[in-house]
Design a protein around this motif. Sequence first.
Motif, PDB file in Angstrom:
ATOM      1  N   TYR A  99       0.821  -1.212   0.000  1.00 18.69           N
ATOM      2  CA  TYR A  99       0.000   0.000   0.000  1.00 18.69           C
ATOM      3  C   TYR A  99       0.852   1.258   0.000  1.00 18.69           C
ATOM      4  O   TYR A  99       0.350   2.357   0.175  1.00 18.69           O
ATOM      5  CB  TYR A  99      -0.949  -0.001   1.196  1.00 18.69           C
ATOM      6  CG  TYR A  99      -1.888  -1.165   1.149  1.00 18.69           C
ATOM      7  CD1 TYR A  99      -2.955  -1.164   0.254  1.00 18.69           C
ATOM      8  CD2 TYR A  99      -1.683  -2.271   1.938  1.00 18.69           C
ATOM      9  CE1 TYR A  99      -3.795  -2.249   0.166  1.00 18.69           C
ATOM     10  CE2 TYR A  99      -2.525  -3.364   1.861  1.00 18.69           C
ATOM     11  CZ  TYR A  99      -3.578  -3.346   0.973  1.00 18.69           C
ATOM     12  OH  TYR A  99      -4.406  -4.416   0.876  1.00 18.69           O
TER      13      TYR A  99
ATOM     14  N   GLU B 111       2.526   4.266  -1.374  1.00 13.26           N
ATOM     15  CA  GLU B 111       2.288   5.052  -2.586  1.00 13.26           C
ATOM     16  C   GLU B 111       3.420   6.030  -2.822  1.00 13.26           C
ATOM     17  O   GLU B 111       3.218   7.233  -2.909  1.00 13.26           O
ATOM     18  CB  GLU B 111       0.939   5.781  -2.486  1.00 13.26           C
ATOM     19  CG  GLU B 111      -0.225   4.819  -2.465  1.00 13.26           C
ATOM     20  CD  GLU B 111      -1.456   5.364  -3.178  1.00 13.26           C
ATOM     21  OE1 GLU B 111      -1.458   6.550  -3.552  1.00 13.26           O
ATOM     22  OE2 GLU B 111      -2.407   4.589  -3.344  1.00 13.26           O
TER      23      GLU B 111
ATOM     24  N   SER C  30       3.140   0.147  -7.564  1.00 13.85           N
ATOM     25  CA  SER C  30       2.632  -0.850  -6.634  1.00 13.85           C
ATOM     26  C   SER C  30       1.322  -1.428  -7.151  1.00 13.85           C
ATOM     27  O   SER C  30       0.553  -0.741  -7.816  1.00 13.85           O
ATOM     28  CB  SER C  30       2.443  -0.249  -5.241  1.00 13.85           C
ATOM     29  OG  SER C  30       1.444   0.752  -5.276  1.00 13.85           O
TER      30      SER C  30
ATOM     31  N   HIS D 276      -0.127   3.292  -9.079  1.00 17.07           N
ATOM     32  CA  HIS D 276      -0.555   2.539  -7.894  1.00 17.07           C
ATOM     33  C   HIS D 276      -1.933   1.965  -8.161  1.00 17.07           C
ATOM     34  O   HIS D 276      -2.928   2.694  -8.161  1.00 17.07           O
ATOM     35  CB  HIS D 276      -0.548   3.443  -6.673  1.00 17.07           C
ATOM     36  CG  HIS D 276       0.779   4.126  -6.481  1.00 17.07           C
ATOM     37  ND1 HIS D 276       1.892   3.451  -6.064  1.00 17.07           N
ATOM     38  CD2 HIS D 276       1.176   5.398  -6.722  1.00 17.07           C
ATOM     39  CE1 HIS D 276       2.925   4.282  -6.030  1.00 17.07           C
ATOM     40  NE2 HIS D 276       2.522   5.475  -6.430  1.00 17.07           N
TER      41      HIS D 276
END
Lengths: 336, 336
Positions: free
Chosen positions: B151, B153, B159, B320
């Motif tokens: 998670y 960022e 990601s 992301h």
Amino acid sequence: MVTLKDIAAEAGVSITTVSNVVHHRQSRVSPERVKKIWEIIEREHYVPSMSARSLANEHSFIIGVVTHLTPLNAGSTMSDPFLSAFVDSIEKQTREQGYYLMVRSVENADDLITLTRSWHLAGLVLTGMFQDSFLEASIRLNIPVVLIDSYVENPELCSIGLEDEQGGYLATKYLLEHGHRSIAFTSPAIRAGGVIEQRYSGYIRAMKEYGLTPDSSLVFTQEITVEQGRKLGRKLAGRKDITGIFSSADILAAGIMAGLSEKGVFVPKDKSIVGFDDNFLAQLTIPGLTTVHQDAAEKGALATEMIIRQLEGKPIPEKHVILPVSLVERGSVRRL
Amino acid sequence: MVTLKDIAAEAGVSITTVSNVVHHRQSRVSPERVKKIWEIIEREHYVPSMSARSLANEHSFIIGVVTHLTPLNAGSTMSDPFLSAFVDSIEKQTREQGYYLMVRSVENADDLITLTRSWHLAGLVLTGMFQDSFLEASIRLNIPVVLIDSYVENPELCSIGLEDEQGGYLATKYLLEHGHRSIAFTSPAIRAGGVIEQRYSGYIRAMKEYGLTPDSSLVFTQEITVEQGRKLGRKLAGRKDITGIFSSADILAAGIMAGLSEKGVFVPKDKSIVGFDDNFLAQLTIPGLTTVHQDAAEKGALATEMIIRQLEGKPIPEKHVILPVSLVERGSVRRL
């Protein structure tokens, strides 16, 4: 970035000397110099370029684990529990011995040659490659090659097989000893020279020992996928005459058990089953799967060792190894 | 072996021209010359050296899939069905797009840096690396990096995550809707910032919606191995108060089902269970496992695409990405 030349200048030695130390050919350099050079290497955070090393050496320190890409297995090479445990083991061994692992599927022998030559691969571990073209290519490449699950005894290649015939025999005999007589043989396609043919031979040997002549209505071949296994299970649920099943892979056995249960047929109450592999699935089925044990990690470690010993000019005790099997009893067979 | 120089001599062009053609920078060369050079390349069976190419380029065309080696996962990196399907997908994507796949476990950030620099790795896909030291190293390496199940960022890294909180919520809500109130949460250790924390949050959210305050006696954490799962199953068999179980991984759910059965407790008659992943295990359990679906192959394809687009200087739509989840109903939950 710090280069070999910088290290050599700082240590007051030749580039060749630094290179010898970096590549662990330290016997050619005095212990004091080795110590001094490593101190500088560590202080300067020097990282040797593997690409440069690959060009300078005869090989790249990369060992390729190569599988045969076919329309049937496309996209699910590693998803076989045997193969993933096997590759895990090779990753560990190569890492601990200063080598690297490249994973690749190839469609044909030309792909294998191109891959190996492009990367100056140090060695190859080949799985699922039965065609003569792959063997001819492997010999031509002139690097250490280990054939997995192969019975080819070519003096220029290494091979690691398994007592597959004995495994098929033990599994079938176990069912026979528990009173079963109508025993199905389930597997992917039986190919000449492959492991399934051997497991099938063991099945036949055990049946004949009990005076039985298995006919083709007891032989079920299909690809090893979860869906195909379940489909076969649903089909076998309708074959009331069959009480015992030998599956040439745990993943197929687990699929058959799931398919049987969809039709209200349960193991071991209604049918008994024996698998092959003893991977983690055999401990997850309900009941636990009685199966033929093979050691995937040992296979991987041995394959890596065979390659590295050849690269280091060390003798290999045996070029063609057949690993043993044993029967692991769990709960999937009922005495009739 | 045929070299670039030999091809150049035969074609009557410079080595640079041949190199441009081999490396697909064909716009700089006339179409006639391109055709002629490829004809010679094919006739002479020329194989470009990837090691030389790695030195000449900024990168090696190797994408590293790197996992964090810990005492708990040693030797079983790929044996997780999610990870093996994920790596299969990356192998396919890299192969089809002219890249190569190296698989490696690293103990710490220094190992990651050394690996990347030694091989001039083109890009990295990192799984199971939560420590800040890995993130700092990834940024410093200055190559395309994709963090999986993360998670974080950070604008310098890509990601790919999952709607983990929503997955935990859907699984728990499904059990609640079927009348369950005492619902266990089973998972590996809950770490701050990790996916399990999110799945746990979803579990809590669903419970609270039903006016329930889950206490710690319903939370069971242990490593995800078949043996640990079965052990937990045997333990849960004795907890008559618990009727529903949410497991943060299918392999854990399958292990729990096997452990329950050892104590004569069966799913869904005696206890209901929902998993997470929807890998092949969910189709092999008896009954089939109701579970939260995620697409491992899509994760792998997206990670590869994110790296290759960056290498080719193309924009990335989203750095992301959070992939969606959905609930797949099978037979492991009974209405109370």
